[in-house]
Design a protein around this motif. Structure first.
Motif, short mmCIF file in Angstrom:
data_model
loop_
_atom_site.label_atom_id
_atom_site.label_comp_id
_atom_site.label_asym_id
_atom_site.label_seq_id
_atom_site.Cartn_x
_atom_site.Cartn_y
_atom_site.Cartn_z
N GLU A 1 0.83 -1.21 0.00
CA GLU A 1 0.00 0.00 0.00
C GLU A 1 0.86 1.26 0.00
N GLN A 2 2.01 1.18 0.70
CA GLN A 2 2.92 2.33 0.74
C GLN A 2 3.73 2.45 -0.55
N ALA A 3 4.19 1.30 -1.05
CA ALA A 3 5.25 1.31 -2.05
C ALA A 3 4.76 1.23 -3.49
N LEU A 4 3.56 0.69 -3.71
CA LEU A 4 3.09 0.48 -5.07
C LEU A 4 1.82 1.29 -5.30
N CYS A 5 1.92 2.30 -6.12
CA CYS A 5 0.78 3.20 -6.36
C CYS A 5 0.43 3.14 -7.85
N PRO A 6 -0.56 2.33 -8.23
CA PRO A 6 -0.89 2.16 -9.65
C PRO A 6 -1.16 3.48 -10.38
N ALA A 7 -1.83 4.42 -9.73
CA ALA A 7 -2.14 5.69 -10.41
C ALA A 7 -0.85 6.46 -10.73
N ALA A 8 0.08 6.47 -9.80
CA ALA A 8 1.35 7.18 -10.04
C ALA A 8 2.14 6.47 -11.14
N LEU A 9 2.17 5.15 -11.09
CA LEU A 9 2.91 4.40 -12.13
C LEU A 9 2.29 4.65 -13.50
N ALA A 10 0.96 4.71 -13.57
CA ALA A 10 0.29 4.99 -14.85
C ALA A 10 0.67 6.38 -15.36
N ALA A 11 0.82 7.33 -14.44
CA ALA A 11 1.22 8.69 -14.85
C ALA A 11 2.63 8.68 -15.44
N PHE A 12 3.51 7.86 -14.88
CA PHE A 12 4.87 7.77 -15.46
C PHE A 12 4.83 7.09 -16.82
N VAL A 13 4.04 6.03 -16.95
CA VAL A 13 3.91 5.37 -18.26
C VAL A 13 3.44 6.39 -19.30
N ALA A 14 2.47 7.24 -18.90
CA ALA A 14 1.88 8.20 -19.84
C ALA A 14 2.88 9.23 -20.34
N THR A 15 3.97 9.46 -19.60
CA THR A 15 4.98 10.43 -20.10
C THR A 15 5.68 9.88 -21.33
N GLY A 16 5.71 8.55 -21.49
CA GLY A 16 6.46 7.95 -22.59
C GLY A 16 7.96 8.04 -22.40
N ARG A 17 8.40 8.50 -21.22
CA ARG A 17 9.83 8.71 -20.96
C ARG A 17 10.29 7.98 -19.71
N ALA A 18 9.56 6.98 -19.31
CA ALA A 18 9.89 6.30 -18.06
C ALA A 18 10.42 4.90 -18.30
N TRP A 19 11.40 4.53 -17.48
CA TRP A 19 11.90 3.17 -17.38
C TRP A 19 11.58 2.69 -15.98
N PHE A 20 11.34 1.41 -15.84
CA PHE A 20 10.94 0.87 -14.54
C PHE A 20 11.99 -0.14 -14.09
N LYS A 21 12.75 0.25 -13.07
CA LYS A 21 13.88 -0.55 -12.58
C LYS A 21 13.46 -1.24 -11.29
N PHE A 22 13.55 -2.55 -11.29
CA PHE A 22 13.19 -3.30 -10.08
C PHE A 22 14.42 -3.93 -9.47
N VAL A 23 14.62 -3.69 -8.19
CA VAL A 23 15.64 -4.42 -7.44
C VAL A 23 15.06 -5.79 -7.12
N VAL A 24 15.79 -6.84 -7.56
CA VAL A 24 15.27 -8.21 -7.48
C VAL A 24 16.14 -9.03 -6.53
N GLN A 25 15.47 -9.77 -5.65
CA GLN A 25 16.20 -10.67 -4.75
C GLN A 25 16.14 -12.12 -5.20
N SER A 26 15.02 -12.51 -5.85
CA SER A 26 14.90 -13.90 -6.29
C SER A 26 13.83 -13.98 -7.38
N GLU A 27 13.71 -15.17 -7.96
CA GLU A 27 12.71 -15.35 -9.02
C GLU A 27 11.29 -15.19 -8.48
N HIS A 28 11.13 -15.29 -7.16
CA HIS A 28 9.80 -15.13 -6.57
C HIS A 28 9.29 -13.68 -6.65
N ASP A 29 10.18 -12.76 -7.05
CA ASP A 29 9.75 -11.36 -7.20
C ASP A 29 8.97 -11.14 -8.50
#
Ligand code: SF4
Length: 220
Positions: free
Chosen positions: A133-161
């Motif tokens: 609830e704190q870390a993942l905000c779909p509306a904010a992420l959609a706003a970044f997608v809409a810029t057409g200038r965003a990359w989404f970098k995920f720090v990954v610990q395991s395949e379970h992510d």
């Protein structure tokens, strides 16, 4: 604006971009203070505290003094200071390439969406210790997608992510998976597993050049 304090100084320095699609590019870095998340593995915890207060004119002058037309604004969470950021970017030449690193919880303002050349959005998964609830905000992420200038970098610990990443339905060609590491040894150990995950899901592997070069040193 409030700049992270490192070794008693506001953290503004010249280096190489260590992550994302412009990895290896020389740039001036500005680290803003304050964050709305508290990741368990955060390597810049000092940026959570109030830092040095500098006027935007002073910050712009310092950024320009390096003679490098590429700026990376990071944190902390830079969008907590969106108003000051708008005023700062208005003082930089229009041909300056502006990258902003953000945790993706706060949408860009219209003025920032217009001016910022590249958003490096790094949503935080459950292993960060933040609640979804704190870390993942779909509306904010959609706003970044809409810029057409965003990359989404995920720090990954395991395949379970992967299921949590896939559930966000972000553009696949804009996804970057990065090993969870703060030292060269951790990076070397984690890289093969993340590479395999990238091959499996056909997404880009993001290395962390600054760790390879400077280990866990800060301000370089
Ligand atoms: S969002 Fe970034 S700066 Fe904030 S706690 Fe997480 S890793 Fe640290």
């Amino acid at each position: 604006m409030n700049i992270a304090r490192l070794k008693s100084q506001p953290e503004i320095f010249y280096s190489l971009q260590g992550e994302g699609p412009r990895c290896g590019t020389p740039a001036v870095f500005l680290r803003l203070a304050g964050c709305n998340l508290h990741c368990s593995w955060c390597d810049t915890r000092y940026s959570w505290a109030p830092g040095c207060e500098l006027g935007v004119d002073e910050v712009a002058a310092r950024l320009l003094s390096y003679g490098c037309p590429s700026v990376v604004i990071t944190g902390g969470e830079p969008l907590l200071q969106a108003g000051e950021l708008e005023r700062l970017l208005a003082l930089l030449p229009p041909d300056f390439y502006i990258e902003v690193e953000t945790n993706g919880t706060l949408p860009p303002t219209p003025a920032l969406a217009e001016r910022v050349n590249q958003w490096n959005v790094s949503p935080k998964l459950a292993h960060s210790g933040n609640s979804p609830e704190q870390a993942l905000c779909p509306a904010a992420l959609a706003a970044f997608v809409a810029t057409g200038r965003a990359w989404f970098k995920f720090v990954v610990q395991s395949e379970h992510d992967w299921p949590a990443i896939a559930a966000l339905s972000l553009p696949q060609q804009r996804l970057i998976l990065m090993p969870c590491a703060t030292t060269r040894a951790e990076l070397a150990a984690a890289r093969p597993g993340v590479a395999a995950l990238c091959l499996q899901h056909r997404v880009r592997l993001g290395d962390r050049l600054h760790i390879s070069l400077w280990n866990d040193e800060k301000g370089v």
